[in-house]
Design an enzyme around this catalytic site. Sequence first.
Site, PDB file in Angstrom:
ATOM      1  N   GLU A 297       0.834  -1.204   0.000  1.00  0.00           N
ATOM      2  CA  GLU A 297       0.000   0.000   0.000  1.00  0.00           C
ATOM      3  C   GLU A 297       0.868   1.253   0.000  1.00  0.00           C
ATOM      4  O   GLU A 297       0.530   2.243  -0.664  1.00  0.00           O
ATOM      5  CB  GLU A 297      -0.945  -0.023   1.206  1.00  0.00           C
TER       6      GLU A 297
ATOM      7  N   GLU B 255      -3.481  -9.590   2.815  1.00  0.00           N
ATOM      8  CA  GLU B 255      -4.400  -9.537   3.952  1.00  0.00           C
ATOM      9  C   GLU B 255      -5.462 -10.640   3.939  1.00  0.00           C
ATOM     10  O   GLU B 255      -5.768 -11.204   5.009  1.00  0.00           O
ATOM     11  CB  GLU B 255      -5.075  -8.156   4.029  1.00  0.00           C
TER      12      GLU B 255
END
Length: 261
Positions: free
Chosen positions: A115, A135
């Site tokens: 990210e 994730e």
Amino acid sequence: MTDEVRLEIKDFVAYVTIDRPAVLNAVDGPTTDRLNQIWATIEASSEVRCVVLTGAGDRAFCVGADMSQKAIDKTGLEYWSQLDPNGFGGLSLRTTLDVPIIARVNGYAVGGGMEMVLGCDIVIAADTAKFGLTEPRVGRLPLDGGMVLLQRKIPHNAAMGLLLTGKRVPASELYRLGLVNEVVPAIELDDAVQRWVDDVLACSPSSVRAIKQLATRTAQLSAREARDARLPAVMAALDSEDSKEGVLAFQNKRAPVWTGR
């Protein structure tokens, strides 16, 4: 107490290094606070014209949230309610940092680490680097920018293929998809980053700030609306000393001397 995020400003470049190699440069609460302080310092500086972001060591850029911390015991809803408005590491969704950010990806860039890469403008990776929004494989979500940024930067099906599997992919794959600008052998990574830094510094800092500000803050507008947006950095660049110096230097067949004014 050891500073686990290092900031060095040298020759108009801010070098930001997440220095937690024992946990593969994972980010915890204090690290996030320090990163936000650093981004605010860079935003307030008239000296910095480019940023290089990396992780210490040769194994990882950043592997995301520090799963060893007690904070990870929060429920998903608790984590979601406390998200940093600027995204992971205070960077992935930040819209106020108007200087170019180069990601020097020296190893794993997964979860929040990827990210942070998505929050950078230029990505230079070692051929040993691996990327992924992992994730889902631990029952979590890439809330800090991954779900909303990836499909805006690469083709939809390619983005969904990564998001829905949580798999890790080599730098060469993301180069093919256009997310990584250059892949080099690990031993050549610093030289490659320096080439890109030099190219950024060869440009007028006023122009570069205006271009990034416009690109960052008008993504939701039509092309014509974006072109006509009277953003502060754009107006400053149009009336800058740099804009005059660049033309004079070209006419006189010499290198321009930029002042950032």
